[in-house]
Motif scaffolding. Structure first.
Motif, PDB file in Angstrom:
ATOM      1  N   UNK A  74       0.835  -1.203   0.000  1.00 14.67           N
ATOM      2  CA  UNK A  74       0.000   0.000   0.000  1.00 14.67           C
ATOM      3  C   UNK A  74       0.871   1.255   0.000  1.00 14.67           C
ATOM      4  N   UNK A  76       4.002   1.646  -1.025  1.00 17.06           N
ATOM      5  CA  UNK A  76       4.730   1.831  -2.281  1.00 17.06           C
ATOM      6  C   UNK A  76       3.798   2.233  -3.416  1.00 17.06           C
ATOM      7  N   UNK A  78       1.047   3.947  -3.168  1.00 19.00           N
ATOM      8  CA  UNK A  78       0.656   5.350  -2.986  1.00 19.00           C
ATOM      9  C   UNK A  78       1.816   6.288  -3.353  1.00 19.00           C
ATOM     10  N   UNK A  79       3.037   5.940  -2.968  1.00 17.65           N
ATOM     11  CA  UNK A  79       4.192   6.765  -3.345  1.00 17.65           C
ATOM     12  C   UNK A  79       4.380   6.739  -4.864  1.00 17.65           C
ATOM     13  N   UNK A  82       2.822   9.295  -7.015  1.00 19.35           N
ATOM     14  CA  UNK A  82       3.361  10.657  -6.995  1.00 19.35           C
ATOM     15  C   UNK A  82       2.939  11.462  -5.792  1.00 19.35           C
ATOM     16  N   UNK A  83       2.924  10.837  -4.616  1.00 13.03           N
ATOM     17  CA  UNK A  83       2.525  11.534  -3.394  1.00 13.03           C
ATOM     18  C   UNK A  83       3.702  11.713  -2.438  1.00 13.03           C
ATOM     19  N   UNK A  84       3.538  12.555  -1.435  1.00 14.37           N
ATOM     20  CA  UNK A  84       4.642  12.791  -0.501  1.00 14.37           C
ATOM     21  C   UNK A  84       4.774  11.644   0.505  1.00 14.37           C
ATOM     22  N   UNK A  85       5.924  11.673   1.192  1.00 12.79           N
ATOM     23  CA  UNK A  85       6.294  10.585   2.094  1.00 12.79           C
ATOM     24  C   UNK A  85       5.224  10.291   3.136  1.00 12.79           C
ATOM     25  N   UNK A  86       4.677  11.348   3.748  1.00 11.58           N
ATOM     26  CA  UNK A  86       3.697  11.125   4.817  1.00 11.58           C
ATOM     27  C   UNK A  86       2.455  10.386   4.313  1.00 11.58           C
ATOM     28  N   UNK A  87       2.075  10.608   3.060  1.00 12.50           N
ATOM     29  CA  UNK A  87       0.885   9.953   2.511  1.00 12.50           C
ATOM     30  C   UNK A  87       1.147   8.456   2.324  1.00 12.50           C
ATOM     31  N   UNK A  89       3.363   6.648   4.071  1.00 13.23           N
ATOM     32  CA  UNK A  89       3.444   6.054   5.408  1.00 13.23           C
ATOM     33  C   UNK A  89       2.038   5.872   5.979  1.00 13.23           C
ATOM     34  N   UNK A  90       1.206   6.889   5.823  1.00 14.88           N
ATOM     35  CA  UNK A  90      -0.173   6.802   6.301  1.00 14.88           C
ATOM     36  C   UNK A  90      -0.903   5.624   5.675  1.00 14.88           C
ATOM     37  N   UNK A  91      -0.764   5.476   4.367  1.00 17.10           N
ATOM     38  CA  UNK A  91      -1.443   4.376   3.665  1.00 17.10           C
ATOM     39  C   UNK A  91      -0.938   3.021   4.150  1.00 17.10           C
ATOM     40  N   UNK A  93       0.105   2.274   7.124  1.00 18.41           N
ATOM     41  CA  UNK A  93      -0.489   2.018   8.441  1.00 18.41           C
ATOM     42  C   UNK A  93      -1.957   1.624   8.309  1.00 18.41           C
ATOM     43  N   UNK A  94      -2.635   2.198   7.305  1.00 13.75           N
ATOM     44  CA  UNK A  94      -4.038   1.819   7.072  1.00 13.75           C
ATOM     45  C   UNK A  94      -4.175   0.320   6.790  1.00 13.75           C
TER      46      UNK A  94
ATOM     47  N   UNK B 218       8.749   4.973  -7.218  1.00 12.66           N
ATOM     48  CA  UNK B 218       8.797   3.675  -7.879  1.00 12.66           C
ATOM     49  C   UNK B 218       8.272   3.829  -9.296  1.00 12.66           C
TER      50      UNK B 218
ATOM     51  N   UNK C  98       0.778  13.137  -8.626  1.00 20.56           N
ATOM     52  CA  UNK C  98       1.369  13.732  -9.826  1.00 20.56           C
ATOM     53  C   UNK C  98       1.662  12.683 -10.895  1.00 20.56           C
TER      54      UNK C  98
END
Lengths: 222, 222, 222, 222
Positions: A74, A76, A78-79, A82-87, A89-91, A93-94, B218, C98
Motif C-alpha cells: 500500500x 509503495x 501510494x508513493x 506521486x505523493x509525498x512521504x507522509x501519505x 506512510x499513512x497508507x 499504516x491503514x 517507484x 502527480x
C-alpha cells in the motif's frame, strides 16, 4: 472558564511549559531514550531498566517486514502515484488490520479469556470447532520463528515470563498432533502481555494492534 | 531466475534469515535500542554513542503535540467515526504537510542552499521580498522555544554543532529588528542537519518531513 | 453572535432546512440527477442540459481503471489486511498524485499558460528542452485513446470544443515526428476545460486532480 | 498462460478494448448517465428507468453533510496541514465508520434478520434489553428527517416500497411510546433495500457502508 470538548490525560500546557504525564518535556529531552518516552506516554510512568530493555527487544524485533506484506505494498503504491512521504506512510499504516498484524491482538484476548483453562483444553476446543488458533503459524517460519525465540528468551531473563507466556508455550508444546502446524511466532504478543498483565488498555502497546482496541472513542457528537 | 519488479537496499531474506542492512535481525534483537535500529534502517550503518544520544534528544523533543494540530484533529475525527486504531493513526500522519511539520524540511533546504552567504544577507533578502523565513517563529513560543534551546545545547555538547547550526543561530541573533519575531524552534532540523551533513537523502530522517523528499518514486508503470 | 472559525459557501442549515448553494436540499431530491447535483455543488449553479450531458460523458469515461494502477493496488492491499470498505476506498484515493491522474491537471495548466502560442511552438519548446508533454501518450493506447476520441466528438457536438481543445488537437496533429508517440488521451481534460474556461477553481472539477489545486487552505493556526 | 493472482468480475481488457460488465466502455460513453454507470459497475446489469431514478433520489439526498461531521473535519484538518486534494478526500472517507454512516448498514441487517417478526416485537426486544435501535433518531432532525420522507415517498411512487420499507415504517409508527424518540432518518437504507432485496452484496450499494460489508477479502497470502 470554557469547558473543553476534547480532553487528554497524556499532556497539557501551563503557560509555555509542556507537561507529558506530569513531567516537564524540557526535562525529558536528553534524559530519556525514545523507547522510555514511548513507555511514558502509553503507561503514564517511567519504565524500569528491565521494562525498557524488554520494550526495545520487542520494537527491534518488528523493524523488518520485507517487501511483500499489504502495509508495504500500500505504501509503495501510494508513493508510486506521486505523493509525498507522509501519505505513503499513512497508507501503509491503514493496511494493518485483522488479517495483517491483528493476530497479536487476537491471541492476547484468547490468552486473557482462557487463562484458567489448560492449554490442552483450549487447543482441543479450537480444533474440534475447526477454528484457527490466532498467532500460531507463519507462512515463512514453518518450524519456529527466530524472533519469537529471542523474545521469549529475553522475557525469561528479564522476569517478564508470566502465566500468559507459559500458557502460550504450553499450547505450542502440547503433545497433540497440531504442533507441526503451529510455531511460536506470537511471542511478541505474550511476552508483552507479561509486562502489561494488569494494564487495562493493553492493546495500545501493540504497534500492530487494530480493531477493538479499548481506546475511548471520542463522543464527538454528544 | 525471475527479475524482481520492486527492490530495496534495506532488507532481504536468505532462507529463514532476515537481514537488515546486512545484519541478521536475530542478532539485533536485544543488542540494539529502538533508536539505534531506526538509525540503522535509515542510514545503513550503526550509530556511534553520540549519534544515538543526539537522535534520542531529537525524538523525545517531538513526543508532545498537544490536542490542537491538524494531525491530532484528523486522528480523533477518524476514530470518532468508529474506526480502528490503525485508521486513526494513518489519518493523523496524512495531515502532516507543507503547513504542518513541513517547516523543518524548508529550513534545511534554505540552510543548505545558502550556506555560503552570511546570515545578514539571507535575512535581508527574505524580508525585502516579503517572504517568510521558514522554521523561525512559533505560535506558542514567542520569545524562544525551550525544546530548540535544549537541542542546540546537546548538539554543542555532543559535537554536532556545525556550519548549519551556526548559520541558523546567526540568523536568529542578527542585529536586525526581526529577532523579536523569530525563535529557535527549528533547532530540531538544524541540529539534525549537523549529523547528516553529507547525507544525500537527509530529509528522510525527519519524522515530519513530507513533500519533495528525495525518495526514489517507484517507476511503477515502466 | 459567535464568529465561525470554518466557513463554507457550499451549504448551510436554517433550522432543520439544509440549503445547498441556496437551494433547499429537500427540493433537489427527485428533481436532480447525481451528475447535476455534483455540478451544483462544484460550480454553484445548475447545469444546462448540454453541460449535464458533457459531464456524464466525462464521468462515464473514467469508471474503468482495470486492476493494475496504484489506486487499485493500494485499495486491495489495505482491504487484504482486514480493514473495512471505507478504509480501502480511502487508501485508493490517496494513491492519486502527480504520477497517477495528475497529468490531467498538468496539461490543463500547460494549455492555459500557453494559449497565445501556436501548437508548433509549444511542442518544439518542450521537445528541445527534453521535457515530456503532459497528457499525451498512454502506456496501453499507442495510436489513440478511444475514450478521448469519444469525448472530443461529444465536445464538438455539444458546443464545448473551444480554444483549449483546438490547441490540444493541434499539438497532436502537428507535422512533427512526435505524433507517433502522443495520443489524445487527455481529451478528458481539455474538453472539460471547454466547460470551465472562465472558472477560477477549474481543477476542482477533475476527479483525479490533486496537487496545487487552487483550494483555499484553511488558515488553521491563524 | 500465467495464472492471475488477482481477479475481478467487473472489467477486463481485450486488446485495446475495455469491457465493463461485458459492455464496451467506448459504447457506454455518451449513452449512460454517471448514475447508470455506477449501477452497472455495482450490480452487473443496466438499471431500469425506475431503478435509475430511485438511485438518483438516494444519491442526491446524501450530497450535503454540512461542516460538523468527522468526515468533513478529517478532510479539512488534513488539507490545512498543507496536503493535496486527494489526500484530504481520502482522509474524509477514512472517517466513515460504525459511528458515522454505519447506522445504514446496521439497520439493513436488523431488518433482514428480523423480517419475519412484527415491528412491535422487535422494538420491545431492543428496548427491554436497553439496546439502541440503529438508524432511528438523528441529532438534528428530532421530529422527522425531511430527506427520509422524500425517499420513502419516491420509493412508493416508483415501486420499491417492499417488506423492508414496511417493517421499518411499522417500527416507527408503532403505538408504543418510543415514537417520540425515533424518526425516519434511515429511509435511505431501507428504500435501497427495496431495490436490492435479492442482492447478496447489498451493502456495497451504500455510499457510507463500512464494516463487515460482504466484499471478498483478497486472499493475498494464499
Amino acid at each position: 472558564m470554557s469547558k473543553k470538548m476534547w480532553r487528554t490525560a497524556i499532556s497539557t500546557h501551563i503557560g509555555t511549559k509542556a507537561l507529558v504525564r506530569g513531567y516537564e518535556l524540557e526535562e525529558l529531552i536528553g534524559n530519556l531514550t525514545f523507547t522510555e518516552a514511548i513507555y511514558l506516554v502509553l503507561k503514564g510512568e517511567l519504565p524500569t531498566e528491565k521494562e525498557r530493555k524488554m520494550l526495545d527487544v520487542m520494537f527491534v524485533a518488528t523493524i523488518e517486514h520485507s517487501i511483500a506484506p499489504p502495509s508495504i505494498i500500500a505504501a509503495r503504491a501510494v508513493i508510486s502515484g506521486g505523493n509525498s512521504l507522509n501519505v505513503g506512510v499513512g497508507a501503509g499504516i491503514l493496511a494493518f488490520g485483522s488479517a495483517h498484524g491483528g493476530a497479536l491482538e487476537d491471541i492476547m484476548k484468547l490468552l486473557q479469556e482462557n487463562i484458567d483453562k489448560t492449554a490442552d483444553k483450549i487447543v482441543k476446543e479450537y480444533l474440534s470447532q475447526g477454528k484457527r488458533i490466532p498467532g500460531f503459524g507463519h507462512r515463512f517460519f514453518k518450524d519456529f520463528d527466530p524472533r519469537a525465540k529471542k523474545i521469549l528468551s529475553f522475557a525469561k531473563e528479564l522476569g517478564f515470563y508470566g502465566k500468559y507466556c507459559k500458557l502460550a508455550e504450553d499450547m505450542d508444546r502440547d503433545p497433540l498432533s497440531y504442533n507441526a502446524l503451529i510455531t511460536r511466532t506470537i511471542a511478541i504478543a505474550y511476552a508483552l502481555k507479561g509486562i502489561t498483565e494488569e494494564a487495562e488498555h493493553v492493546g495500545v502497546f501493540l504497534p500492530n494492534s487494530t480493531s477493538s482496541v479499548k481506546i475511548d472513542p471520542i463522543s464527538y457528537f454528544s
